[in-house]
Design a protein around this motif. Structure first.
Motif, PDB file in Angstrom:
ATOM      1  N   GLY A  33       0.678  -1.108  -0.188  1.00  0.00           N
ATOM      2  CA  GLY A  33       0.098   0.075   0.027  1.00  0.00           C
ATOM      3  C   GLY A  33       0.857   1.300   0.067  1.00  0.00           C
ATOM      4  N   GLU A  34       2.196   1.339   0.003  1.00  0.00           N
ATOM      5  CA  GLU A  34       2.910   2.139   0.065  1.00  0.00           C
ATOM      6  C   GLU A  34       2.759   3.171  -1.120  1.00  0.00           C
ATOM      7  N   GLU A  35       2.224   2.615  -2.404  1.00  0.00           N
ATOM      8  CA  GLU A  35       2.096   3.479  -3.267  1.00  0.00           C
ATOM      9  C   GLU A  35       0.862   4.646  -3.437  1.00  0.00           C
TER      10      GLU A  35
ATOM     11  N   ARG B 128      -5.665   6.452   7.270  1.00  0.00           N
ATOM     12  CA  ARG B 128      -7.113   6.578   6.416  1.00  0.00           C
ATOM     13  C   ARG B 128      -6.753   5.845   4.941  1.00  0.00           C
ATOM     14  N   LYS B 129      -5.550   6.232   4.276  1.00  0.00           N
ATOM     15  CA  LYS B 129      -5.245   5.695   3.232  1.00  0.00           C
ATOM     16  C   LYS B 129      -5.205   3.980   2.831  1.00  0.00           C
ATOM     17  N   LEU B 130      -4.528   3.563   4.189  1.00  0.00           N
ATOM     18  CA  LEU B 130      -4.226   2.238   4.263  1.00  0.00           C
ATOM     19  C   LEU B 130      -5.489   1.479   4.734  1.00  0.00           C
ATOM     20  N   GLY B 131      -6.363   2.077   5.410  1.00  0.00           N
ATOM     21  CA  GLY B 131      -7.575   1.386   5.879  1.00  0.00           C
ATOM     22  C   GLY B 131      -7.339   0.976   7.396  1.00  0.00           C
ATOM     23  N   LEU B 132      -6.284   1.361   8.129  1.00  0.00           N
ATOM     24  CA  LEU B 132      -5.849   1.216   9.240  1.00  0.00           C
ATOM     25  C   LEU B 132      -6.509   1.702  10.370  1.00  0.00           C
ATOM     26  N   ARG B 133      -6.582   1.421  11.678  1.00  0.00           N
ATOM     27  CA  ARG B 133      -7.269   1.928  12.757  1.00  0.00           C
ATOM     28  C   ARG B 133      -6.411   2.869  13.489  1.00  0.00           C
ATOM     29  N   ASP B 134      -5.422   2.553  14.070  1.00  0.00           N
ATOM     30  CA  ASP B 134      -4.238   3.254  14.908  1.00  0.00           C
ATOM     31  C   ASP B 134      -2.845   2.796  14.632  1.00  0.00           C
TER      32      ASP B 134
END
Length: 211
Positions: free
Chosen positions: A151-153, A195-201
């Motif tokens: 997801g780095e891109e 937000r971009k990676l769909g992660l919580r924290d």
């Protein structure tokens, strides 16, 4: 103020009954359901509407890690805490990567459990001391080079740089000092990366870079 609604998920009847008796005396907590395995828990969630699920790591039919992954995907508002006698990496990192907000041992004190439930309901991450120590030790081995991650891109170069420093265990202040930016800017980059990676924290972000 509405009490925190809790779903108990454990294949041992005595454990569920003990937890229920322990939690029912707490004014700010309401036990709204019980389940003996992950499949039963998923069926129960729509009807009982829990805020927090206390989940055993090892269960028949569907274990805690798989259940948490399903909860994260299907019922993201339910905060899952693993309550287990096992602290092997397979369960600890598997559960956190799946979306658990906490990992506690079954020998924790009643006060610690009650506090963890309230903190999880507020969106905080709660980890038993041995689990937190293991997580920190693991994250210290995150590569600091320019090697890519999934997801780095989707991230800007600065967001990716901040994400790597978060994964290395750096605080916002340390990141700000190192990159010559303000702490507010660091917070914005972290929020954007999540937000971009769909992660919580931050914990999930750090684990994401290790996967």
């Amino acid at each position: 103020m509405r009490p925190v609604r809790v779903l108990l998920v454990d294949d041992q009847v005595l454990m569920r009954q003990g937890l229920r008796k322990l939690l029912e005396i707490e004014d700010g907590i309401e036990v709204v359901g019980e389940a003996a395995d992950g499949e039963a828990a998923l069926r129960a969630v729509p009807g009982c509407g829990p805020d927090v699920a206390l989940v055993d790591a090892r269960m028949p039919r569907m274990d805690g890690v798989e259940l948490i992954a399903r909860l994260t995907a299907e019922h993201p508002r339910v905060a899952a805490i693993v309550l287990s006698t096992f602290d092997e990496d397979e369960y600890v990192f598997g559960a956190l990567r799946a979306g658990a907000v906490g990992y506690l041992m079954k020998d924790c004190s009643p006060d610690d459990l009650v506090s963890a439930i309230h903190r999880a309901a507020r969106g905080e991450t709660v980890l038993a001391s041995p689990v937190a120590a293991r997580l920190v030790a693991e994250l210290r081995h995150v590569p600091q080079g320019r090697s890519g991650f999934h997801g780095e891109e989707r991230l800007s170069s600065r967001e990716a740089e901040v994400a790597r420093l978060v994964a290395a265990g750096a605080s916002n202040r340390e990141i700000a000092t190192r990159l010559f930016i303000t702490e507010g800017t660091v917070k914005n980059h972290v929020s954007s990366a999540l937000r971009k990676l769909g992660l919580r924290d931050r914990t999930q972000l750090a684990l994401h870079l290790r996967s």
